[in-house]
Write a protein that holds these residues in place. Sequence first.
Motif, PDB file in Angstrom:
ATOM      1  N   ARG A  39       0.849  -1.190   0.000  1.00  0.00           N
ATOM      2  CA  ARG A  39       0.000   0.000   0.000  1.00  0.00           C
ATOM      3  C   ARG A  39       0.884   1.239   0.000  1.00  0.00           C
ATOM      4  NH1 ARG A  39      -3.473   2.549   4.381  1.00  0.00           N
ATOM      5  NH2 ARG A  39      -5.396   3.248   3.386  1.00  0.00           N
ATOM      6  N   ILE A  41       1.027   5.756  -0.424  1.00  0.00           N
ATOM      7  CA  ILE A  41       0.298   7.022  -0.302  1.00  0.00           C
ATOM      8  C   ILE A  41       0.691   7.918  -1.463  1.00  0.00           C
ATOM      9  CG2 ILE A  41       2.060   7.959   1.266  1.00  0.00           C
ATOM     10  CD1 ILE A  41      -0.158   9.635   2.549  1.00  0.00           C
ATOM     11  N   ARG A  43       0.573  11.758  -2.757  1.00  0.00           N
ATOM     12  CA  ARG A  43       0.373  13.144  -2.328  1.00  0.00           C
ATOM     13  C   ARG A  43       0.426  14.089  -3.521  1.00  0.00           C
ATOM     14  NH1 ARG A  43       4.080  11.168   1.627  1.00  0.00           N
ATOM     15  NH2 ARG A  43       3.175  10.988   3.718  1.00  0.00           N
ATOM     16  N   PHE A 101      -4.701   6.840  -1.162  1.00  0.00           N
ATOM     17  CA  PHE A 101      -3.987   5.595  -0.924  1.00  0.00           C
ATOM     18  C   PHE A 101      -4.324   4.597  -2.031  1.00  0.00           C
ATOM     19  CE2 PHE A 101      -4.590   7.584   3.183  1.00  0.00           C
ATOM     20  CZ  PHE A 101      -3.329   7.489   3.750  1.00  0.00           C
ATOM     21  N   TRP A 131       5.763   4.837   0.619  1.00  0.00           N
ATOM     22  CA  TRP A 131       5.100   3.721   1.271  1.00  0.00           C
ATOM     23  C   TRP A 131       4.163   4.241   2.350  1.00  0.00           C
ATOM     24  CZ3 TRP A 131       5.448  -0.928  -0.843  1.00  0.00           C
ATOM     25  CH2 TRP A 131       6.557  -1.222  -1.646  1.00  0.00           C
ATOM     26  N   SER A 132       3.036   3.580   2.501  1.00  0.00           N
ATOM     27  CA  SER A 132       2.059   3.951   3.515  1.00  0.00           C
ATOM     28  C   SER A 132       2.369   3.223   4.813  1.00  0.00           C
ATOM     29  CB  SER A 132       0.644   3.606   3.045  1.00  0.00           C
ATOM     30  OG  SER A 132      -0.289   3.828   4.070  1.00  0.00           O
ATOM     31  N   LYS A 135      -1.261   3.010  10.845  1.00  0.00           N
ATOM     32  CA  LYS A 135      -1.706   4.157  11.624  1.00  0.00           C
ATOM     33  C   LYS A 135      -0.977   4.254  12.955  1.00  0.00           C
ATOM     34  CE  LYS A 135      -5.852   6.447  13.342  1.00  0.00           C
ATOM     35  NZ  LYS A 135      -7.322   6.386  13.476  1.00  0.00           N
ATOM     36  N   TYR A 138       2.528   5.540  12.366  1.00  0.00           N
ATOM     37  CA  TYR A 138       2.512   6.959  12.005  1.00  0.00           C
ATOM     38  C   TYR A 138       2.244   7.827  13.231  1.00  0.00           C
ATOM     39  CZ  TYR A 138       0.972  11.310   9.857  1.00  0.00           C
ATOM     40  OH  TYR A 138       0.815  12.619   9.516  1.00  0.00           O
TER      41      TYR A 138
END
Length: 678
Positions: A39, A41, A43, A101, A131-132, A135, A138
């Motif tokens: 997965r 991200i 931007r 995502f 890369w994501s 949660k 992060y």
Amino acid sequence: MKSKEKDSKSPDKSLKPIKKNGKVEKKKKKENFEVHIPRIIVRNLNFKVNEDQLKKAFEKSSIAISNVSIVKKGQLILVVFRNKKKQLFIHLDEQSKGFGFITFDKLEDAQKAIQTMNGQKIFGRPMALDWSLPKNVYEKMQKKESSASIQNDSYGIQSNIQQEQKENKQEDEDEEENIIEDEQEDSIEDEEETSKTRTNESSRDVREHRTLFVRNVPFDATEDDLKNIFSSNGQHSIPSCRLVIDPISKHPRGSAFIQFASSDEAQNCLNLSYTLHGQELQLDMALGRDELVKAKELRDKKKENTIKHDQRNLSLANYGVILNLNELDGNETDLKKRQNLEDIKKQKLKDPLYFISPTRLTMHNLPKNIDDDKLRKIIIDTLKKDKIPMKDIILKECRVMKTNKDAKKSLVEVKKLHIGPLSLRTKVMRELRQLKDLRHENVNTFIGLFIDQNAPALIYEYGHRGSLEDILKKEEIKLDWNFKWSMLNDLVRGMRYLSNSPIRCHGNLKSRNCIVDSRWVLKVTDYHLNEMYSLQNAPRQVDITDLLWMSPEHIRTSIIKNDVATVMTSSAAGDVYSFGIIMQEVILRGPPFCMLDLTPQGFFFFINKNDYYILSSVNIEIIAKIKKPPPLLRPSVSKQVAPPEYINSMKQCWAEQAETRPSFNDLAQSIKLLNGGK
């Protein structure tokens, strides 16, 4: 021993800790992050990009995608006026936040997407891929950064001073050096967390100036790539090359340490420029731990003496605050109002995004009969009583904010839309929201939409001094070159804002669509009407005189019948041409092409003292010549009535080829230079 380690990981709480050499061995927490779900991200997305368009962009690279999601804001509300009495609140569709995502079927596909699609443009904006992180990881990183330095400011409110100092752009000549020191310190910490120890040899090479710190390293670069480029095909010896790896994500951080065999080789490479995978590498001499600590202490001490940890100007929060009942002549009602305002201010300043402006004041409890001009006069008179010279009084803006109840009594500008029954579809509401979000001193504020099935209209703020066309026709108003420059500068600033906004262009720019408010500030109005007509599938019809401001390429696509023209296209380049025509109006104080004498009676005839109308036959003749050159027909301005710089800028806007005309960003610079760069 292996069986004991397995037992130690068992969830059974009754098991005792393992003892090693008579001591209890503490279990190490596994903090390393490994990629389990492919997965990423995305931007820097254009707000107009939807999930289907983003998915198609990635599928062009033959990448299998499992899911695409774009993060969106909550619903917005637009006030729509009905019958000029009531207010109707409409919930608008959600808007993208500019990132999303993407989940892939395979980890290899995600890696391929980052390598091939990073930096690729979609709707004119380059995407930034990474890369994501989960949660919890992060949030842990954010918590670690935010808890670095939280202090109490002078106003008694907690604020993250370190974060504010990072966000504040220092205009100091050693700012680049500070950035380098921060990155090297972070990189050394990451290296220590990974290897836990630093050898004496490593510290010795830093002391001997044999190690370079490299920034702006491509994320897909390897240590072998760096060795090859810095060794110059074997000419230099590279004993060690280390990429700085993030300890959590296990991905490169974009920096590296290069160790050379001698300080001379390191110094020679420092004076050269290197490019890797299209990115220019930035080189600096690596600093040791002691040097970094000393540099950081000096930098912090310097910042304490200069900015004093008050990036939000919180020291100004107590200015003008009167909460003593004796100073208010015992007026308890006044004291209660002031205390309420103070509580609201304190509550707002708890948010680190709020700050106190050092140049703007807020006044409360004004009488209802006070407007902008009266308040301005009161302030100036008060400053004069304090013996402040008039030349030192620079009051840029003075505005009295009205409540909804008071706003109903205010004058507004109504622009009728000749489109028949109005359809409030999703696209229409999106365009209305964009108009509502426009905020600029030189763009007339869009208030709302008047709903009437027979004659809907757009509501704008009212220009108390009329349009630019009205100003130019009033002979009693004296216009010197400074006044004319100020008008043109306001117009360019407003159009530059519109051209860089989501609506991109005006579509019908002319002097009649430039209003002047009570402070003699020019504002662009009636913008984006072409798009509104297009969304309603209605033709945009204008009087044939409007074509005198229109660029040749748009005249050729318009349908002209009798004295009415149907406009089909518009563009930012067409607005630049229209601006050139307005420049001619301002310089000569006359309508477009007023210097031409194409009929025996003259170019204009007057109906009354204030209004003039262009002969239709003359209009058609001029428009026909503009539409089909040669000869190339443009207004003629002699050098005796205008400075050469004005005439050159005006002629550049009239270029026949749209791509050769300057942009409003370019015009903003050239207009500024016309007044000596002020």
